[in-house]
Every structure is written in C-alpha cells, then in structure tokens.
Design a protein around this motif. Sequence first.
Motif, mmCIF file in Angstrom:
data_model
loop_
_atom_site.group_PDB
_atom_site.id
_atom_site.type_symbol
_atom_site.label_atom_id
_atom_site.label_comp_id
_atom_site.label_asym_id
_atom_site.label_seq_id
_atom_site.Cartn_x
_atom_site.Cartn_y
_atom_site.Cartn_z
ATOM 1 N N ILE A 127 5.828 -3.225 -7.949
ATOM 2 C CA ILE A 127 6.503 -1.995 -7.498
ATOM 3 C C ILE A 127 7.156 -2.286 -6.148
ATOM 4 O O ILE A 127 6.456 -2.573 -5.166
ATOM 5 C CB ILE A 127 5.519 -0.830 -7.356
ATOM 6 C CG1 ILE A 127 4.808 -0.554 -8.687
ATOM 7 C CG2 ILE A 127 6.243 0.420 -6.875
ATOM 8 C CD1 ILE A 127 3.824 0.604 -8.622
ATOM 9 N N PRO A 128 8.471 -2.218 -6.048
ATOM 10 C CA PRO A 128 9.151 -2.459 -4.771
ATOM 11 C C PRO A 128 8.795 -1.370 -3.746
ATOM 12 O O PRO A 128 8.452 -0.247 -4.115
ATOM 13 C CB PRO A 128 10.640 -2.398 -5.138
ATOM 14 C CG PRO A 128 10.682 -2.630 -6.617
ATOM 15 C CD PRO A 128 9.427 -2.001 -7.145
ATOM 16 N N PRO A 129 8.886 -1.682 -2.458
ATOM 17 C CA PRO A 129 8.607 -0.673 -1.426
ATOM 18 C C PRO A 129 9.659 0.428 -1.425
ATOM 19 O O PRO A 129 10.774 0.250 -1.951
ATOM 20 C CB PRO A 129 8.637 -1.477 -0.130
ATOM 21 C CG PRO A 129 9.477 -2.678 -0.443
ATOM 22 C CD PRO A 129 9.216 -2.986 -1.881
ATOM 23 N N LEU A 130 9.335 1.552 -0.821
ATOM 24 C CA LEU A 130 10.231 2.712 -0.805
ATOM 25 C C LEU A 130 11.557 2.400 -0.111
ATOM 26 O O LEU A 130 12.600 2.936 -0.484
ATOM 27 C CB LEU A 130 9.535 3.893 -0.129
ATOM 28 C CG LEU A 130 10.263 5.240 -0.111
ATOM 29 C CD1 LEU A 130 10.613 5.689 -1.528
ATOM 30 C CD2 LEU A 130 9.429 6.297 0.595
ATOM 31 N N ARG A 131 11.528 1.524 0.905
ATOM 32 C CA ARG A 131 12.766 1.203 1.633
ATOM 33 C C ARG A 131 13.793 0.510 0.751
ATOM 34 O O ARG A 131 14.966 0.425 1.115
ATOM 35 C CB ARG A 131 12.443 0.336 2.850
ATOM 36 C CG ARG A 131 11.781 -0.976 2.523
ATOM 37 C CD ARG A 131 11.405 -1.756 3.784
ATOM 38 N NE ARG A 131 10.590 -2.920 3.465
ATOM 39 C CZ ARG A 131 9.276 -2.895 3.332
ATOM 40 N NH1 ARG A 131 8.623 -1.752 3.492
ATOM 41 N NH2 ARG A 131 8.604 -3.991 3.043
ATOM 42 N N PRO A 180 6.890 2.162 6.302
ATOM 43 C CA PRO A 180 5.908 1.082 6.098
ATOM 44 C C PRO A 180 4.720 1.522 5.241
ATOM 45 O O PRO A 180 4.092 0.702 4.578
ATOM 46 C CB PRO A 180 5.470 0.731 7.526
ATOM 47 C CG PRO A 180 5.831 1.926 8.350
ATOM 48 C CD PRO A 180 7.055 2.497 7.725
ATOM 49 N N GLY A 181 4.410 2.835 5.250
ATOM 50 C CA GLY A 181 3.331 3.361 4.408
ATOM 51 C C GLY A 181 3.805 3.840 3.056
ATOM 52 O O GLY A 181 3.034 4.421 2.284
ATOM 53 N N ASN A 182 5.110 3.663 2.786
ATOM 54 C CA ASN A 182 5.708 3.963 1.487
ATOM 55 C C ASN A 182 5.556 5.430 1.071
ATOM 56 O O ASN A 182 5.592 6.307 1.927
ATOM 57 C CB ASN A 182 5.164 3.000 0.435
ATOM 58 C CG ASN A 182 5.630 1.583 0.693
ATOM 59 O OD1 ASN A 182 6.810 1.290 0.540
ATOM 60 N ND2 ASN A 182 4.728 0.717 1.120
ATOM 61 N N THR A 204 0.833 -1.195 0.000
ATOM 62 C CA THR A 204 0.000 0.000 0.000
ATOM 63 C C THR A 204 0.869 1.246 0.000
ATOM 64 O O THR A 204 1.838 1.346 0.751
ATOM 65 C CB THR A 204 -0.904 0.011 1.256
ATOM 66 O OG1 THR A 204 -1.771 -1.127 1.196
ATOM 67 C CG2 THR A 204 -1.752 1.271 1.307
ATOM 68 N N GLY A 205 0.520 2.197 -0.870
ATOM 69 C CA GLY A 205 1.220 3.477 -0.885
ATOM 70 C C GLY A 205 2.455 3.537 -1.757
ATOM 71 O O GLY A 205 3.184 4.526 -1.731
#
Length: 455
Positions: free
Chosen positions: A312-316, A358-360, A174-175
């Motif tokens: 889409i990979p997470p922001l981290r 965690p919320g990207n 999500t996000g």
Amino acid sequence: MTKIPILLVDDDRELLEVYEKIFRLKGFQVLSCDNSEAALTILQEHNVSVVISDIIMPRMDGMELLHAIKRIRPAVEVIMLTAEGSISGAVEAVKRGAFSYFVKPADIEELISSVKKAEELANIKEENDTLKEHIASLSDSKDFIGVSHIAENLRQKAEVIGRTDSAVLITGETGTGKEVLANMIHKNSKRVGKPFVCVNCGALNENLIESELFGSERGAYTGAEKQRKGRFETADGGTIFFDEIGELSMNMQVKLLRVLQEKSFERVGGSESIKSDFRLITATNRDLKKEVEANRFRADLYYRINIIPIEIPPLRERRQDISVLCESFLLQYAKEMNKKINPFGSQLIKMLENYDWPGNVRELRNIIERLVVLSVDGEVDIEDLPDEIRGAAEIETVPADLKNMTKAFEKEYITEMINKHNGNVAKAAEEMCIARKNLYKKLNDYGIKYRKRQE
C-alpha cells in the motif's frame, strides 16, 4: 459496591489477606495474587479498574509490572505500595504513569480515598477508549476509500484475491490502511459470514501471547478460572489477520509456523489437538527480507506468509484521495458527535493536500476528528490545524524566472531610492516603509554600492 473489581498484588500473603478483608468490608470487589506474572494473567481474564501493587517483589518487580500494565491496559490506574527505603522508586513510578504511592503500612482511609479517585479516572478512560474503538471500527469497516488509480487498483486486487484462500502479506507504512484492505479481502471471500479476527502482534504481552493465540484450559495457570478460546479457535471458518507480524519473537514465529503447517494446536495446559480452518492475512511496516537477512525473522515463515504480496503506497503518493477521505471522516465524526458541520473550504483542503502525512490515513483521520471536536456553529477553524500542516501550505513553488524578475526589480527599486536620497539610508528606509536594518541587509545582499551620507 463497585461493579469493576480492583486487583491487589503483594508477595506478603498475610498483608495481602488483611487488605482483601478491609477492601471487601468497604464494598469493593477484590481480586488478588502474590506475583506480577499472575497479575498480568488476571488482567487478561478480567476487567480491572485499579491495581494496588507492592514495588519490591521477586522475579518481576512492581516497576516492571507497572510498565507492562500501561502497555497492555493503559486505562487501568496503578497505585504503588513501598517500604521506607524505596520511596525514590515510588516517586519514579509516578513519573512513569502510576496514579499515586503509599508508604507501608498505608493509612487505610487515605488509601481507599485514592482508590476511589483512581477508579473514577479509570472508568472515564475506559469509556473514552471504548468510544474511540467504536469510531475506529466504523471507519475500518468501510472499503478502501479513494478516487486515485492506486485506490482503485487496491480495491480490484482485494476482489480478485478474496476469491482465493492463499496467504496474503500486506506491506506499507504505519497508518496506510493495511487492516482496512485485509478486511476487504475477507469480505470478498467465501468466508465473509465467518469471523474476521485481528491480532496486533506489537500489543501482545510476550508472557501471555500463547494463551491469547491458542487459548487455555481451566487451571492452566494462576487465575485461569475457566476454559478460554484463543484467536485461532475463534477464527475457525473465517480469517485471522496478524498486524505487524514482524514484531513476533523468534520463539513465537516457530510456533506460528507449526500452526500454519498443520492447521492445529493445543490450548495452554491441554493435550487435545484442536483443528481450525482459517485463512491467513498478515501485515507489516518492516522490510521482512532485510529482517530475514538479519536473522530477526525466519525465512521459512516469510515464504509461508508471502504467497500473495500487496504493497500500500503512502498517502503522499495519492494526494487526490485526501479530499475524499476528508469528506468521509467528516461525515463519520459529525454523526458520532451529533454535530452539523459545513463542508471544508477549498483553502483548508489545499492545506491538507500540501502536507506529506508521515502518519498517513490514520494521521489524517485524527486531524479531522480534532477539527470536528473544536468546531463551533458548524464551522471549522484553520487555526486548529497543527503548525506543521499550516506551514506546509504556506510553502508555494514559484517559477525560477519569476523569482529572478522579482529580485531584479527589488534591486533596481532600492538603488533608485538610495540615489534619490543621496545615500541617506535612514531617509530611504523611511520612504520605503521598512526598517533601517532590513534595508542595510538588502543593500549588502544585492551588493549595491553607495556613498554613505551623514544620517
């Protein structure tokens, strides 16, 4: 006279007519119905500011109606009417988000006063929601922002995939920006001049989802005053984007599959077959393969929508994009709020890059909005960051050798000070400028043996 109507809901038709007349005499625009299902339909068809509802009603009671309203139209305020015996239910309704409650027969002047206050609050919420949607649309209309290899690869995929008309399934937490990527695919397609229609499957009311997707004919149900186009009809020639498609019920999955196979449907209450030439893009944060194995998602629908998968990979996993995203959101919100904000300092950027998000991207965007709102004289304050972000920045990785060297030095220093004062912990602690109890702890931790002296 108020511009936005209020909605009265009560299965007692006689009482409903009395309230209608009173509110109209007081200058209100009024809509009314005698059951909750019709009320939800009216809320989909009309812009309503306040709902006044009885609690005890057949089929769907007032508490269930309240829950549904707060899910699909959070800005609408709800006032509950209750009989003497159901006051506890009314109190519970207020805890769950109702504006207020009145015992029947309600004091009309007090009820009207409460409606006016609820109406003012609803209007403020509506304005805030409109502003937030506008801000979100500004951000979502941009390309997939980032300088990382991941961001560049996603932009290239959007360009290549956009040239085709195949169904696309976008997955990711999500996000992460699934709608942004879907919009990019649309913009790179031959359908770019046509509508890009979004459907949030998690936000659609199960009772009204068919009319929302397929449209409805006049008189198809209570409150259907005119013919209404659905999302599929609106998307003709363009792209329809189903976000969180994993939230669809099995019943709706069957109906969606039929539309995808035939590219045609009928409006609710109608028999005419309507054709629509649309390109389908879907997205989910669920593992649809596991959903299929658990019989919560149809296998035939999964294979139909999963022609071209994109994750889409997470922001981290693309932290180098954080500073670029910050700059973009900073410019966006500063312009929106008519503020001049200085660029973020390196310390603030480092804190944001150290956090796992965690919320990207959506969480990052919300944090930048907060910093801009709270900024004074063009400066942002690190103290306005949530504790978890500032805390993450304080955790620095120290090489193991350096840690061991530091401990060895500290142990040697403490041993020397204790020997200097002949085992007098109080005097050693005083010279070392630390609390006596802390020194005792360190002596114990390091296993330093000493002969205790009289203190």
